[in-house]
Design an enzyme around this catalytic site. Structure first.
Site, PDB file in Angstrom:
ATOM      1  N   SER A   1      22.641 -68.383   5.842  1.00  0.00           N
ATOM      2  CA  SER A   1      22.397 -69.817   5.980  1.00  0.00           C
ATOM      3  C   SER A   1      21.285 -70.151   6.979  1.00  0.00           C
ATOM      4  CB  SER A   1      23.690 -70.521   6.375  1.00  0.00           C
ATOM      5  OG  SER A   1      24.215 -69.971   7.569  1.00  0.00           O
TER       6      SER A   1
ATOM      7  N   TYR B   1      20.906 -68.700  -0.852  1.00  0.00           N
ATOM      8  CA  TYR B   1      21.012 -70.122  -1.216  1.00  0.00           C
ATOM      9  C   TYR B   1      19.756 -70.579  -1.965  1.00  0.00           C
ATOM     10  CZ  TYR B   1      24.699 -69.402   2.112  1.00  0.00           C
ATOM     11  OH  TYR B   1      25.788 -68.873   2.749  1.00  0.00           O
TER      12      TYR B   1
ATOM     13  N   CYS C   1      38.487 -66.478   7.876  1.00  0.00           N
ATOM     14  CA  CYS C   1      38.033 -67.449   8.885  1.00  0.00           C
ATOM     15  C   CYS C   1      38.030 -68.891   8.386  1.00  0.00           C
ATOM     16  CB  CYS C   1      36.684 -67.053   9.460  1.00  0.00           C
ATOM     17  SG  CYS C   1      35.410 -66.822   8.229  1.00  0.00           S
TER      18      CYS C   1
ATOM     19  N   LYS D   1      23.883 -57.647   6.456  1.00  0.00           N
ATOM     20  CA  LYS D   1      23.877 -59.095   6.676  1.00  0.00           C
ATOM     21  C   LYS D   1      23.701 -59.397   8.140  1.00  0.00           C
ATOM     22  CE  LYS D   1      26.949 -62.975   6.274  1.00  0.00           C
ATOM     23  NZ  LYS D   1      28.307 -63.385   6.151  1.00  0.00           N
TER      24      LYS D   1
ATOM     25  N   LYS E   1      27.675 -55.916   9.035  1.00  0.00           N
ATOM     26  CA  LYS E   1      27.591 -57.365   9.267  1.00  0.00           C
ATOM     27  C   LYS E   1      27.503 -57.590  10.767  1.00  0.00           C
ATOM     28  CE  LYS E   1      30.011 -61.714   8.530  1.00  0.00           C
ATOM     29  NZ  LYS E   1      31.149 -62.372   7.896  1.00  0.00           N
TER      30      LYS E   1
HETATM   31  C1  PBG Z   1      32.943 -65.224   6.772  1.00  0.00           C
HETATM   32  C2  PBG Z   1      31.517 -65.316   6.436  1.00  0.00           C
HETATM   33  C3  PBG Z   1      30.455 -65.831   7.212  1.00  0.00           C
HETATM   34  C4  PBG Z   1      29.332 -65.786   6.392  1.00  0.00           C
HETATM   35  C5  PBG Z   1      29.713 -65.231   5.190  1.00  0.00           C
HETATM   36  N1  PBG Z   1      31.056 -64.929   5.228  1.00  0.00           N
HETATM   37  C6  PBG Z   1      30.454 -66.433   8.538  1.00  0.00           C
HETATM   38  C7  PBG Z   1      30.809 -65.672   9.724  1.00  0.00           C
HETATM   39  O1  PBG Z   1      31.050 -64.468   9.693  1.00  0.00           O
HETATM   40  O2  PBG Z   1      30.886 -66.323  10.761  1.00  0.00           O
HETATM   41  C8  PBG Z   1      27.959 -66.280   6.759  1.00  0.00           C
HETATM   42  C9  PBG Z   1      27.072 -66.622   5.607  1.00  0.00           C
HETATM   43  C10 PBG Z   1      25.879 -67.428   5.941  1.00  0.00           C
HETATM   44  O3  PBG Z   1      25.554 -67.702   7.117  1.00  0.00           O
HETATM   45  O4  PBG Z   1      25.187 -67.831   4.987  1.00  0.00           O
HETATM   46  N2  PBG Z   1      33.369 -64.119   7.455  1.00  0.00           N
END
Ligand code: PBG
Length: 323
Positions: free
Chosen positions: A274, A313, A122, A248, A195
């Site tokens: 995040s 983080y 991505c 996640k 996820k």
């Molecule tokens: C990419 C990815 C994402 C995150 C980790 N790897 C974003 C998404 O899937 O949109 C999010 C990590 C975070 O929010 O700290 N696939």
């Protein structure tokens, strides 16, 4: 055991008693610190919605990895922001891609820290989705071929572990098979197994410049309403050869972490994402929460729910407080 014969407060009366019966302890060994690497030299650009985090060029990145290691944190997780994006995300598997350059440099300059490469497209695709597009949706099997290329190029650059995060069906198996064929049978896979399609990734998408340009990720990431499906997803990844399984986000999904720990006999990672980080930072900034206490309580809760590894983080701030 009922009151008044049993009085739980007896064992809470002072710090020594509390210490003696404490069930869960955070350790620096549990932590993984995510970092964002970008092209150029001497770049250290703050990420607005993630105070204390930066997009960094490789020169700065190496210094930050060294500092992370000096705090005793065993691993970093790298995300790359390429100079150019295209339809297929070729920056992800280029020999001189940003992640490959960063990995090589860290391996050359910093010893004894695990470099985990995020394995997703991505950040590298012009449309911001986690694979190539066909009929307005991500084409699963075509994407697997690109993920395999990417895994191999990360392995070649010296990655200690790869972490496929795209939620493609069959991803872990395809990557495992290709790594084994090319002689990387000793390279572990940390699979983003459960996820969820979560709004808590918002700040990360600013950090990694990987927001989808149309639609959303609901056709590949999981529905937040589902728990049994997480078990099915994790089962697949285990069968396909995952070494570590991940849930996640973390805090809104502690029940999933708990179930995963109960049902699977592999190390469980949880990603304190995040948005979870940003909420605590923002509230602390307004004086509404004590940042250190909120951070430590959140991380402890993730561990108590069953996580063996916490990607956060807060890793460096927490490491300074853990004794
Ligand atoms: C990419 C990815 C994402 C995150 C980790 N790897 C974003 C998404 O899937 O949109 C999010 C990590 C975070 O929010 O700290 N696939």
């Amino acid at each position: 055991m009922y009151y008044p014969a049993y009085r739980p407060r007896r064992l809470r009366k002072n710090a020594s008693f509390r210490r003696m019966i404490r069930e869960t302890k955070l350790s620096v060994d549990d932590l993984v610190y995510p970092l964002f690497v970008t092209s150029g030299r001497n770049v250290k650009k703050p990420i607005n919605s993630m105070p204390g985090n930066f997009q960094m060029s490789v020169d700065h990145l190496v210094k930050e990895v060294q500092k992370t290691k000096d705090l005793g944190i065993p691993a970093v997780l790298l995300f790359g922001i390429p100079e150019k994006k295209d339809e297929v995300g070729s920056g992800a598997f280029a020999d001189d891609g940003i992640i490959q350059q960063a990995t090589r440099k860290i391996k050359e300059k910093v010893s004894d820290i695990i470099v985990i490469c995020d394995l997703c497209l991505c950040e590298y695709t012009s449309h911001g989705h986690c694979g190539t597009i066909k009929d307005n949706d991500v084409d699963n099997d075509a994407t697997l071929e690109i993920l395999v290329e990417t895994a191999l190029s990360q392995a070649k650059a010296g990655a200690d572990m790869v972490a496929p995060s795209g939620m493609m069906d069959g991803g872990v198996g395809a990557i495992r098979e290709a790594l084994d064929e090319e002689g990387y049978d000793a390279l572990p896979i940390m699979a983003y197994s459960a996820k969820y399609a979560s709004c808590f990734y918002g700040p990360f998408r600013e950090a990694a410049e990987g927001a989808p340009q149309f639609g959303d990720r609901k056709s590949y990431q999981m529905d937040p309403a589902n728990s049994d499906e997480a078990i099915r997803e994790i089962t697949l990844d285990v069968e396909e050869g995952a070494d570590i399984i991940m849930v996640k986000p973390a805090l809104p999904y502690l029940d999933i972490i708990y179930r995963a720990k109960e049902e699977f006999d592999l190390p469980i990672a949880a990603y304190n994402v995040s948005g979870e980080f940003a909420m605590i930072k923002a509230a602390a900034n307004l004086g509404w929460l004590d940042e250190e206490k909120a951070m430590m309580e959140a991380l402890l809760s993730i561990k108590r729910s069953g996580a063996d590894i916490i990607i956060t983080y807060f890793a460096r701030d927490a490491a300074k407080l853990i004794v």
